[in-house]
Write a protein that holds these residues in place. Structure first.
Motif, PDB file in Angstrom:
ATOM      1  N   ALA A  47       7.385  12.656  -0.329  1.00 44.43           N
ATOM      2  CA  ALA A  47       8.066  12.302   0.917  1.00 44.43           C
ATOM      3  C   ALA A  47       9.582  12.417   0.799  1.00 44.43           C
ATOM      4  O   ALA A  47      10.245  12.893   1.726  1.00 44.43           O
ATOM      5  N   GLU A  63       0.835  -1.197   0.000  1.00 44.94           N
ATOM      6  CA  GLU A  63       0.000   0.000   0.000  1.00 44.94           C
ATOM      7  C   GLU A  63       0.876   1.256   0.000  1.00 44.94           C
ATOM      8  O   GLU A  63       2.075   1.211   0.279  1.00 44.94           O
ATOM      9  N   GLN A  64       0.252   2.354  -0.285  1.00 45.35           N
ATOM     10  CA  GLN A  64       0.962   3.623  -0.510  1.00 45.35           C
ATOM     11  C   GLN A  64       1.861   4.011   0.659  1.00 45.35           C
ATOM     12  O   GLN A  64       3.022   4.391   0.471  1.00 45.35           O
ATOM     13  N   GLN A  65       1.358   3.909   1.888  1.00 43.39           N
ATOM     14  CA  GLN A  65       2.148   4.333   3.039  1.00 43.39           C
ATOM     15  C   GLN A  65       3.371   3.441   3.234  1.00 43.39           C
ATOM     16  O   GLN A  65       4.436   3.917   3.647  1.00 43.39           O
ATOM     17  N   ARG A  77       0.478   6.630  -6.018  1.00 41.95           N
ATOM     18  CA  ARG A  77       1.560   5.971  -5.298  1.00 41.95           C
ATOM     19  C   ARG A  77       2.891   6.679  -5.542  1.00 41.95           C
ATOM     20  O   ARG A  77       3.653   6.952  -4.606  1.00 41.95           O
ATOM     21  N   ALA A 108       2.965  10.172  -3.873  1.00 43.22           N
ATOM     22  CA  ALA A 108       3.178  10.137  -2.424  1.00 43.22           C
ATOM     23  C   ALA A 108       4.650   9.925  -2.092  1.00 43.22           C
ATOM     24  O   ALA A 108       5.195  10.568  -1.177  1.00 43.22           O
ATOM     25  N   VAL A 149       6.060   4.677   0.954  1.00 36.95           N
ATOM     26  CA  VAL A 149       6.654   5.906   1.489  1.00 36.95           C
ATOM     27  C   VAL A 149       7.603   5.582   2.634  1.00 36.95           C
ATOM     28  O   VAL A 149       8.740   6.084   2.692  1.00 36.95           O
ATOM     29  N   ASP A 150       7.145   4.741   3.548  1.00 33.39           N
ATOM     30  CA  ASP A 150       7.968   4.417   4.721  1.00 33.39           C
ATOM     31  C   ASP A 150       9.277   3.752   4.305  1.00 33.39           C
ATOM     32  O   ASP A 150      10.351   4.066   4.852  1.00 33.39           O
TER      33      ASP A 150
END
Length: 370
Positions: free
Chosen positions: A187, A146-148, A180, A183, A151-152
Motif C-alpha cells: 500500500a 486487523e490487516q486493513q 500484515r 499488505a 494499511v489504512d
C-alpha cells in the motif's frame, strides 16, 4: 547562590486514547508521577516519568521518603552532582526501573528549571543540532489491529507527511506477520519506512526465522526481538540478518548500552529518558552511541524526546504516540510530518495544571531535608 526550597510530588493516571496491545501486554493505563522543584529565587521546574499501569506508587514512595528530602538546600544548577548523589543514595535498589524512573522525574525537573532561568529551550541547551526531526507513527500499528486497519493508518500517516510507521509483530504464526507486513508494504510503496517491534517476545530461533520475513519486506528495523538481558542472543541475531536490530526501552543504565554497543548486538539505540534516569544519562548514552556510529531513536515520551533528538547529531526519528494531550494546553508542534521543538525556555511542554490537579491521585510537598 539559589538553593532548592520546595519539592512538590503528585501522580495522575492517563488512560490511552486508543487500545494498545503488543506481543506481551496491553496498555490499560499510564501512571505519571510529577516532580515540581522551586528554588530560593522563585524559579520553578517540572519533570515527570511514567509506568505502564503498575509501579507508580512505588516510584512515588521512593521520591517522597528518600530522594525529594535529599534535594532541599542543594544548588539546582549542579545537576550532574545531584544525579550522582541520588544514585548512590539509592545504590541498594539500583540498577532498576523504580530507581531510574524516580531519578528521571527529578532530573528532568532540574533541567527544566535550569533552562527556564537561562531563558533557553532544552533543545538548544543540550546541543541545538537541528530544529526539526522526522516522525514515524506507532499509534496505528498495534498487534490486535486487523490487516486493513494497519494499511489504512499507514496511508493516512503517509498523507500527513510522516516518513514511516511501526507495526507490532508476534502473531501466533509467522505467516500472519508476513501477510500484515506485505499488505502495508504494497500500500505505501518502497520509499515509506516500515519498522517492526517484537516487544521481547521471541526466542532466538524464532527471531531468526521472523527476521528472514522482515528482510523480504525491506523492514527498517527489528525492535526488541529478544529479552533485553540476552545480549549474546542479540549478537547472534545481528550476525544472521541484514535488518538493523533496535534495543533500549527496557534498559536502565549507561553500562547496559555500553555492553550492547561494544559487542555489536544493536545498531539502533532506543534510550528512553524516563527509564535511563533522566536527561543527564540520556545525553551520555546518545553521545556514546555517536562514538560507535549508531543512531539514536528513542522510545515513547515524544513530547520530552523531541528537544533531545534535536539536540544530538545521531538522531534520525521521533516516535509518534500521543501521551500528554489531556494534561497540556498546547500539543506538540508538527509540520509536514516533522516534529518541531518549542523555543519556549525549559522542556517546551505547556502543562495544564487545572487538568493535572483534577486528575491527581494524591500529592505531597517536601520543604525539609532528610
Amino acid at each position: 547562590m539559589a538553593t532548592i526550597e520546595r519539592v512538590e510530588l503528585q501522580m495522575i493516571d492517563l488512560v490511552p486514547k486508543v487500545k494498545r496491545v503488543d506481543a506481551i501486554q496491553s496498555f490499560v493505563s499510564q501512571e505519571t508521577p510529577f516532580v515540581t522543584i522551586t528554588d530560593s529565587d522563585g524559579a520553578v521546574g517540572t519533570g515527570y516519568c511514567y509506568t505502564i499501569g503498575t509501579g507508580g506508587p512505588s516510584v512515588m514512595a521512593l521520591l517522597e521518603h528518600t530522594l525529594a528530602p535529599a534535594l532541599i538546600g542543594r544548588d539546582p544548577e549542579r545537576i550532574e552532582g545531584i544525579w550522582r548523589d541520588l544514585m548512590f543514595l539509592t545504590h541498594a535498589t539500583a540498577v532498576g526501573a523504580i530507581t531510574s524512573l524516580a531519578l528521571a522525574a527529578i532530573d528532568t525537573a532540574l533541567w527544566d528549571l535550569k533552562c527556564k532561568k537561562a531563558k533557553i529551550p532544552l533543545w538548544k541547551a543540550a546541543g541545538g543540532v537541528r530544529d526539526r526531526i522526522p516522525l514515524y507513527s506507532t499509534e496505528g500499528g498495534w498487534l490486535h489491529l486487523e490487516q486493513q486497519a494497519l494499511v489504512d493508518d499507514a496511508l493516512a500517516m503517509q498523507s500527513k507527511g510522516f516518513r514511516g510507521s511501526k507495526i507490532k509483530i508476534g502473531r501466533e504464526h509467522i505467516s500472519q506477520d508476513d501477510a500484515r507486513l506485505g499488505a502495508v508494504r504494497a500500500a505505501v510503496g518502497a520509499s515509506y519506512e516500515i519498522l517492526t517491534d517484537g516487544n521481547q517476545s521471541f526466542v532466538l530461533s524464532e527471531a531468526i526465522r521472523r527476521a528472514q520475513v522482515l528482510e523480504e519486506h525491506r523492514i527498517g528495523w527489528f525492535e526488541e526481538p529478544l529479552p533485553s538481558d540476552d545480549i549474546q542472543g542479540h549478537v547472534e541475531l545481528a550476525r544472521r540478518t541484514s535488518v538493523p536490530i533496535a534495543v533500549g526501552e527496557s534498559m536502565y543504565s549507561i553500562s547496559q548500552f555500553k555492553d550492547y554497543l561494544q559487542t555489536g548486538a544493536a545498531s539502533i539505540v532506543q534510550v528512553d529518558v524516563a527509564r535511563i534516569g533522566g536527561i543527564t544519562p540520556w545525553l551520555k548514552v546518545a553521545h556514546m552511541a555517536e562514538a560507535f556510529n549508531v543512531m539514536v531513536c528513542p522510545h515513547f515520551l515524544m513530547e520530552l524526546h523531541l528537544p533531545l533528538v534535536c539536540a544530538v547529531p545521531n538522531a534520525k526519528w521521533l516516535e509518534y504516540i500521543p501521551q500528554l494531550d489531556a494534561v497540556t494546553s498546547m500539543g506538540m508542534r508538527i509540520e509536514d510530518g516533522f516534529g518541531v521543538p518549542s523555543d519556549a525556555p525549559g522542556l517546551g511542554i505547556q502543562w495544564d495544571w487545572d487538568a493535572i490537579d483534577a486528575m491527581s491521585l494524591g500529592s505531597r510537598t517536601i520543604t525539609e531535608g532528610a
